[in-house]
Write an enzyme that holds these catalytic residues in place. Structure first.
Site, PDB file in Angstrom:
ATOM      1  N   TRP A 158       0.818  -1.227   0.000  1.00  0.00           N
ATOM      2  CA  TRP A 158       0.000   0.000   0.000  1.00  0.00           C
ATOM      3  C   TRP A 158       0.843   1.266   0.000  1.00  0.00           C
ATOM      4  O   TRP A 158       0.313   2.342  -0.247  1.00  0.00           O
ATOM      5  CB  TRP A 158      -0.895   0.026   1.237  1.00  0.00           C
ATOM      6  CG  TRP A 158      -0.151  -0.242   2.518  1.00  0.00           C
ATOM      7  CD1 TRP A 158      -0.079  -1.435   3.196  1.00  0.00           C
ATOM      8  CD2 TRP A 158       0.675   0.671   3.257  1.00  0.00           C
ATOM      9  NE1 TRP A 158       0.725  -1.314   4.294  1.00  0.00           N
ATOM     10  CE2 TRP A 158       1.197  -0.034   4.366  1.00  0.00           C
ATOM     11  CE3 TRP A 158       1.009   2.014   3.102  1.00  0.00           C
ATOM     12  CZ2 TRP A 158       2.047   0.562   5.308  1.00  0.00           C
ATOM     13  CZ3 TRP A 158       1.863   2.615   4.029  1.00  0.00           C
ATOM     14  CH2 TRP A 158       2.373   1.876   5.114  1.00  0.00           C
ATOM     15  N   ASN A 159       2.147   1.168   0.285  1.00  0.00           N
ATOM     16  CA  ASN A 159       2.872   2.430   0.530  1.00  0.00           C
ATOM     17  C   ASN A 159       3.218   3.180  -0.745  1.00  0.00           C
ATOM     18  O   ASN A 159       3.336   4.397  -0.746  1.00  0.00           O
ATOM     19  CB  ASN A 159       4.095   2.180   1.397  1.00  0.00           C
ATOM     20  CG  ASN A 159       5.121   1.285   0.739  1.00  0.00           C
ATOM     21  OD1 ASN A 159       4.809   0.543  -0.205  1.00  0.00           O
ATOM     22  ND2 ASN A 159       6.351   1.349   1.201  1.00  0.00           N
ATOM     23  N   PRO A 183      -3.387  -5.981  -5.734  1.00  0.00           N
ATOM     24  CA  PRO A 183      -2.921  -4.810  -5.007  1.00  0.00           C
ATOM     25  C   PRO A 183      -3.306  -4.927  -3.535  1.00  0.00           C
ATOM     26  O   PRO A 183      -4.149  -5.758  -3.168  1.00  0.00           O
ATOM     27  CB  PRO A 183      -3.666  -3.661  -5.682  1.00  0.00           C
ATOM     28  CG  PRO A 183      -4.920  -4.268  -6.194  1.00  0.00           C
ATOM     29  CD  PRO A 183      -4.584  -5.683  -6.542  1.00  0.00           C
ATOM     30  N   GLU A 258      10.868  -8.212  -3.124  1.00  0.00           N
ATOM     31  CA  GLU A 258      11.336  -6.915  -2.609  1.00  0.00           C
ATOM     32  C   GLU A 258      10.738  -6.774  -1.226  1.00  0.00           C
ATOM     33  O   GLU A 258       9.553  -6.519  -1.079  1.00  0.00           O
ATOM     34  CB  GLU A 258      10.855  -5.803  -3.538  1.00  0.00           C
ATOM     35  CG  GLU A 258      11.486  -5.816  -4.906  1.00  0.00           C
ATOM     36  CD  GLU A 258      12.954  -5.401  -4.871  1.00  0.00           C
ATOM     37  OE1 GLU A 258      13.638  -5.566  -5.882  1.00  0.00           O
ATOM     38  OE2 GLU A 258      13.404  -4.915  -3.821  1.00  0.00           O
ATOM     39  N   CYS A 292      10.277   1.344   2.339  1.00  0.00           N
ATOM     40  CA  CYS A 292      11.153   0.214   2.659  1.00  0.00           C
ATOM     41  C   CYS A 292      12.602   0.642   2.758  1.00  0.00           C
ATOM     42  O   CYS A 292      13.431  -0.080   3.293  1.00  0.00           O
ATOM     43  CB  CYS A 292      11.019  -0.845   1.589  1.00  0.00           C
ATOM     44  SG  CYS A 292      11.394  -0.171  -0.036  1.00  0.00           S
ATOM     45  N   GLU A 464      14.867  -4.777  -9.305  1.00  0.00           N
ATOM     46  CA  GLU A 464      13.839  -4.168 -10.142  1.00  0.00           C
ATOM     47  C   GLU A 464      14.409  -2.880 -10.708  1.00  0.00           C
ATOM     48  O   GLU A 464      15.226  -2.218 -10.066  1.00  0.00           O
ATOM     49  CB  GLU A 464      12.571  -3.888  -9.327  1.00  0.00           C
ATOM     50  CG  GLU A 464      11.907  -5.176  -8.864  1.00  0.00           C
ATOM     51  CD  GLU A 464      10.523  -4.957  -8.261  1.00  0.00           C
ATOM     52  OE1 GLU A 464      10.340  -3.998  -7.486  1.00  0.00           O
ATOM     53  OE2 GLU A 464       9.613  -5.758  -8.585  1.00  0.00           O
TER      54      GLU A 464
HETATM   55  N1  LIG Z   1      11.578  -3.847  -0.813  1.00  0.00           N
HETATM   56  C1  LIG Z   1      10.660  -3.043  -1.313  1.00  0.00           C
HETATM   57  O1  LIG Z   1      10.760  -2.546  -2.454  1.00  0.00           O
HETATM   58  C2  LIG Z   1       9.451  -2.713  -0.491  1.00  0.00           C
HETATM   59  C3  LIG Z   1       8.576  -1.736  -0.971  1.00  0.00           C
HETATM   60  C4  LIG Z   1       7.442  -1.428  -0.196  1.00  0.00           C
HETATM   61  C5  LIG Z   1       7.195  -2.067   1.015  1.00  0.00           C
HETATM   62  N2  LIG Z   1       8.079  -3.012   1.444  1.00  0.00           N
HETATM   63  C6  LIG Z   1       7.870  -3.651   2.736  1.00  0.00           C
HETATM   64  O2  LIG Z   1       6.477  -3.974   2.908  1.00  0.00           O
HETATM   65  C7  LIG Z   1       6.110  -3.810   4.281  1.00  0.00           C
HETATM   66  C8  LIG Z   1       4.958  -2.852   4.420  1.00  0.00           C
HETATM   67  O3  LIG Z   1       3.991  -3.077   3.400  1.00  0.00           O
HETATM   68  P1  LIG Z   1       2.708  -3.946   3.733  1.00  0.00           P
HETATM   69  O4  LIG Z   1       2.240  -3.681   5.115  1.00  0.00           O
HETATM   70  O5  LIG Z   1       1.731  -3.805   2.634  1.00  0.00           O
HETATM   71  O6  LIG Z   1       3.331  -5.416   3.666  1.00  0.00           O
HETATM   72  P2  LIG Z   1       2.552  -6.795   3.711  1.00  0.00           P
HETATM   73  O7  LIG Z   1       3.577  -7.818   3.487  1.00  0.00           O
HETATM   74  O8  LIG Z   1       1.672  -6.901   4.892  1.00  0.00           O
HETATM   75  O9  LIG Z   1       1.565  -6.741   2.428  1.00  0.00           O
HETATM   76  C9  LIG Z   1       2.088  -6.624   1.142  1.00  0.00           C
HETATM   77  C10 LIG Z   1       1.104  -7.262   0.171  1.00  0.00           C
HETATM   78  O10 LIG Z   1       1.018  -8.645   0.474  1.00  0.00           O
HETATM   79  C11 LIG Z   1      -0.344  -9.017   0.653  1.00  0.00           C
HETATM   80  N3  LIG Z   1      -0.415 -10.141   1.573  1.00  0.00           N
HETATM   81  C12 LIG Z   1      -0.405 -10.127   2.919  1.00  0.00           C
HETATM   82  N4  LIG Z   1      -0.480 -11.383   3.411  1.00  0.00           N
HETATM   83  C13 LIG Z   1      -0.554 -12.217   2.332  1.00  0.00           C
HETATM   84  C14 LIG Z   1      -0.673 -13.629   2.151  1.00  0.00           C
HETATM   85  N5  LIG Z   1      -0.731 -14.461   3.190  1.00  0.00           N
HETATM   86  N6  LIG Z   1      -0.729 -14.137   0.875  1.00  0.00           N
HETATM   87  C15 LIG Z   1      -0.663 -13.295  -0.193  1.00  0.00           C
HETATM   88  N7  LIG Z   1      -0.556 -11.949  -0.086  1.00  0.00           N
HETATM   89  C16 LIG Z   1      -0.496 -11.425   1.164  1.00  0.00           C
HETATM   90  C17 LIG Z   1      -1.002  -7.758   1.138  1.00  0.00           C
HETATM   91  O11 LIG Z   1      -2.410  -7.821   0.901  1.00  0.00           O
HETATM   92  C18 LIG Z   1      -0.321  -6.722   0.278  1.00  0.00           C
HETATM   93  O12 LIG Z   1      -0.921  -6.683  -0.998  1.00  0.00           O
HETATM   94  C19 LIG Z   1       7.342  -3.285   4.975  1.00  0.00           C
HETATM   95  O13 LIG Z   1       8.050  -4.342   5.563  1.00  0.00           O
HETATM   96  C20 LIG Z   1       8.175  -2.684   3.850  1.00  0.00           C
HETATM   97  O14 LIG Z   1       9.540  -2.657   4.154  1.00  0.00           O
HETATM   98  C21 LIG Z   1       9.204  -3.347   0.725  1.00  0.00           C
HETATM   99  O1  LIG Z   2       8.941   1.443  -0.161  1.00  0.00           O
HETATM  100  C1  LIG Z   2       9.666   1.053  -1.030  1.00  0.00           C
HETATM  101  C2  LIG Z   2       9.795   1.761  -2.328  1.00  0.00           C
HETATM  102  O2  LIG Z   2      10.577   0.975  -3.174  1.00  0.00           O
HETATM  103  C3  LIG Z   2      10.292   3.135  -2.080  1.00  0.00           C
HETATM  104  S1  LIG Z   2      11.112   3.920  -3.384  1.00  0.00           S
HETATM  105  O3  LIG Z   2      10.270   5.080  -3.756  1.00  0.00           O
HETATM  106  O4  LIG Z   2      11.273   2.982  -4.514  1.00  0.00           O
HETATM  107  O5  LIG Z   2      12.431   4.347  -2.845  1.00  0.00           O
END
Ligand SMILES: NC(=O)c1ccc[n+]([C@@H]2O[C@H](COP(=O)([O-])OP(=O)(O)OC[C@H]3O[C@@H](n4cnc5c(N)ncnc54)[C@H](O)[C@@H]3O)[C@@H](O)[C@H]2O)c1
Ligand SMILES: O=C[C@H](O)CS(=O)(=O)O
Length: 483
Positions: A158-159, A183, A258, A292, A464
């Site tokens: 969602w972020n 999503p 990611e 992240c 990516e």
């Molecule tokens: N590395 C990156 O590029 C990146 C980017 C953005 C966010 N993040 C990480 O994501 C986390 C925050 O985002 P969030 O709260 O949406 O994460 P999350 O893992 O809770 O959810 C991410 C996605 O996974 C789905 N999901 C959750 N449980 C699932 C399951 N059991 N099976 C299938 N799908 C499932 C959610 O509905 C959502 O669409 C933080 O840890 C952040 O660091 C990483």
């Molecule tokens: O939250 C993770 C995203 O990848 C942030 S960024 O805008 O790509 O740096």
């Protein structure tokens, strides 16, 4: 509800499968709320396993024709999509601020950033090269070709509801793959609006399918179990990434993960302190600390600790918190009450273990917490080991370069890291020693479509963006040709 849009039909309260905009089979819906006000913006279909199966079938049906298009044809369609996203950037940003909460200026910046992946991979589509290999046999010729891997599934957070999807759909479609997307239930409208514009760009039905709903486990369970889905690309928490990796094992799916981060931000005593403060403000408070790659731990060398703390605190106090639609607002709400609770938990733990809240940390109601600076932070605090994912800047003093590197590397994560120094020898030593996929040196912002984004350790698999990003959507085939 949403603010008045120039193109109101960008807001869709249905999912899209095989080019058809659909409700859930059961007719069930889930609410989508504005994190700033708690108001219900609208609903989305509460879909599950059956709809996901059909979306995979639609993607499989669309794959042959999409893969058969020339790279130039796919590139032209992606470029048209990019152009439409930019033409409607204001509306897409308004939809994002309404469902995610980030200030409108940040939301618009994300639209431009997301579109840059579509544009980048429109160009990369035409640079998927094979190779010829000098043969050891006189009567054989060796050739390597690259082909699209097939139907791909994507699960996004969602972020960054636009950019995280664009960073996946861009390379996938450029390579000739088709997609089934789930999503985050908190921010579905950004993805659905992207699908509206993909349709208008002429991307054929079934190439992009979006399944919505709150039963992520059911949707993801079908995606990971299906032998038709050749690849899963996931952006989200490490915890969920591990689960999806396990679920994908039975079909040996290609994975791009990611995952979570816990970025160290190191200020050495030879740094340009004002530059370091500016960098820390970006690395810590972008998207209200919900990225992240946010600076999760700020290490400051003892001789400059007090000066840095004073300068940073002044900047944090100047942040304007409020509804993302208000002019001048620089930090919006957190996404939900769970996020608020985590920030409060980290603050309380830090104070209980001897930390001092220098500014901020007040829960003013709803999903709003004032941006905070905490000094006297120790490695024993939760704030030092867990990803806070909120507007909380913990300042941790250190003495030596070796100590800074040891502290920085002392987590399971390895996504982004940052440090400020003007000593060229130190720059190389520290850059090579940090266990991270990305290192910001004298900068707090590293993310761009041209560079490989990704982590090491338990922050994920693969990259990516960049010229590398498309490889994860291709299979390499070796042709040994008798002549
Ligand atoms: N590395 C990156 O590029 C990146 C980017 C953005 C966010 N993040 C990480 O994501 C986390 C925050 O985002 P969030 O709260 O949406 O994460 P999350 O893992 O809770 O959810 C991410 C996605 O996974 C789905 N999901 C959750 N449980 C699932 C399951 N059991 N099976 C299938 N799908 C499932 C959610 O509905 C959502 O669409 C933080 O840890 C952040 O660091 C990483
Ligand atoms: O939250 C993770 C995203 O990848 C942030 S960024 O805008 O790509 O740096």
């Amino acid at each position: 509800m949403f603010p008045t849009l120039k193109k109101p039909d960008l807001v869709r309260q249905q999912a899209i499968i095989g080019g058809a905009w659909l409700d859930a089979d059961s007719g069930a819906t889930a609410d989508v709320t504005d994190p700033a006000t708690g108001a219900v913006l609208g609903t989305i279909p509460a879909m599950g396993a059956a709809e996901t199966e059909r979306a995979i079938e639609a993607a499989a049906a669309a794959f042959p024709a999409w893969a058969a298009k020339s790279a130039k044809e796919r590139a032209a369609l992606l470029r048209r999509w990019n152009d439409l996203m930019l033409a409607h950037a204001d509306d897409l940003a308004a939809i994002m601020t309404a469902e995610q909460g980030k200030p409108l200026t940040e939301a618009r910046g994300e639209i431009v950033y997301g579109a840059s992946f579509i544009e980048w991979f429109a160009d990369e589509a035409r640079r998927v090269y094979g190779e010829t290999i000098p043969s050891p046999w006189a009567d054989k010729r060796l050739v390597v070709i690259k082909q699209p891997i097939g139907v791909c599934a994507a699960i996004t957070p969602w972020n960054f509801p636009n950019a995280m999807l664009a960073r996946k759909v861009g390379p996938a479609l450029a390579a000739g793959c088709t997609m089934v997307v789930k999503p985050a239930a908190q921010t579905p409208y950004s993805a659905l609006a992207m699908a509206v514009l993909a349709e208008e760009a002429g991307i054929p039905a079934g190439v992009i399918n979006i399944v919505t709903g709150t039963d992520a486990a059911a949707i993801g369970g079908v995606m990971t179990a299906s032998p038709v889905v050749k690849k899963l690309t996931f952006t989200g928490s490490t915890q969920v990434g591990r689960l999806l990796m396990r679920q994908s094992a039975d079909t040996i799916k290609k994975l791009s993960l990611e995952l979570g981060g816990n970025a160290p931000f190191i200020v050495f005593d030879d740094a340009d302190l004002d530059a370091a403060v500016e960098g820390a403000m970006i690395a810590k408070f972008r998207n209200n600390g919900q990225t992240c790659v946010c600076a999760n731990r700020i290490y400051v060398q003892q001789p400059v600790y007090d000066a840095f703390a004073e300068k940073l605190t002044a900047k944090v106090k100047a942040l304007k918190m409020g509804n993302g639609f208000e002019a001048g607002v620089t930090v919006g709400p957190l996404i939900d009450e769970k996020a608020v609770a985590k920030v409060k938990e980290h603050l309380a733990d830090a104070v209980a273990k001897g930390g001092t809240i220098v500014t901020g940390g007040e829960h003013t109601g709803g999903n709003f917490i004032t941006p905070a600076v905490v000094t006297g932070v120790s490695p024993a605090m939760k704030i030092s080991t867990e990803e806070t994912f909120g507007p909380l800047a913990p300042l941790i003093p250190f003495e030596t370069e070796a100590e800074a590197i040891r502290l920085a590397n002392a987590t399971e994560f390895g996504l982004a890291s940052y440090f400020y120094s003007r000593d060229i020898g130190r720059v190389w030593r520290v850059a090579e020693a940090l266990e991270a996929g990305m290192v910001g040196i004298n900068t707090g912002l590293v993310s761009t479509a041209e560079a490989p984004f990704g982590g090491v350790k338990q922050s994920g698999l693969g990259r990516e963006g960049s010229r590398h990003g498309i490889e994860d959507y291709l299979e390499m085939k070796y042709l040994c040709m008798g002549i």
